[in-house]
Design an enzyme around this catalytic site. Structure first.
Site, mmCIF file in Angstrom:
data_model
loop_
_atom_site.group_PDB
_atom_site.id
_atom_site.type_symbol
_atom_site.label_atom_id
_atom_site.label_comp_id
_atom_site.label_asym_id
_atom_site.label_seq_id
_atom_site.Cartn_x
_atom_site.Cartn_y
_atom_site.Cartn_z
ATOM 1 N N ALA A 29 -3.458 11.412 5.373
ATOM 2 C CA ALA A 29 -3.082 10.292 4.507
ATOM 3 C C ALA A 29 -2.299 9.238 5.291
ATOM 4 O O ALA A 29 -2.481 8.033 5.077
ATOM 5 C CB ALA A 29 -2.261 10.789 3.319
ATOM 6 N N GLY A 32 -4.891 7.412 7.165
ATOM 7 C CA GLY A 32 -5.706 6.636 6.232
ATOM 8 C C GLY A 32 -4.981 5.427 5.682
ATOM 9 O O GLY A 32 -5.585 4.365 5.471
ATOM 10 N N ASP A 33 -3.686 5.553 5.448
ATOM 11 C CA ASP A 33 -2.888 4.422 4.972
ATOM 12 C C ASP A 33 -2.914 3.289 5.992
ATOM 13 O O ASP A 33 -3.131 2.121 5.638
ATOM 14 C CB ASP A 33 -1.450 4.888 4.714
ATOM 15 C CG ASP A 33 -0.539 3.761 4.278
ATOM 16 O OD1 ASP A 33 -0.828 3.122 3.249
ATOM 17 O OD2 ASP A 33 0.469 3.507 4.973
ATOM 18 N N ALA A 34 -2.708 3.621 7.247
ATOM 19 C CA ALA A 34 -2.728 2.604 8.310
ATOM 20 C C ALA A 34 -4.112 1.985 8.447
ATOM 21 O O ALA A 34 -4.246 0.761 8.598
ATOM 22 C CB ALA A 34 -2.290 3.227 9.633
#
Length: 138
Positions: A29, A32-34
């Protein structure tokens, strides 16, 4: 977002799905956020705007509430394996910020986990799913 097959940040190798699943959902996560924020920044860069306007647009587009909506729109397109990754991410969501409901935060974490997983083991699928997501100034 252009996701090259060979990425200097990832190295010239992909992880196998089994190896990627060994990573903690929170780590996927985080990645994935970046990735999603980078994707949104690239998409909102043109037409040229003042940097403050771009920043405000990006902040609105990457909010957990918006990511939760996007996950719901992607669900019919996901494979059983991808749905399992999303489930793992949702279940691993940590402390919920005060401004959010737990459901939004869990769904956003599920989306971010999926994006991180696909970046590591299936960049073409990542690119295909990112193209399905509308990037709007929120």
């Amino acid at each position: 977002m252009f996701v090259p097959e060979s990425d200097p940040l990832r190295g010239d190798r992909r992880l196998s799905p089994a190896a990627a699943k060994q990573l903690a959902p929170q780590a996927l996560a985080y990645l994935g956020d970046a990735l999603y924020e980078f994707h949104v920044r690239l998409r909102l860069l043109l037409p040229a705007q003042r940097s403050h306007q771009v920043h405000q647009s990006v902040v609105g587009a990457v909010r957990a509430e918006r990511q939760a909506e996007l996950l719901v729109s992607l669900l019919p397109l996901l494979t059983a394996e991808e749905l399992e990754i999303v489930r793992r991410g949702r279940n691993a969501a940590g402390r919920v910020p005060r401004r959010l409901t737990g459901e939004y935060y869990q769904q956003a974490t599920g989306l971010e986990t999926l994006l991180g997983y696909l970046y590591l083991c299936d960049p073409q699928r990542l690119q295909a799913l990112l193209q399905q997501l509308p990037v709007t100034e929120y």
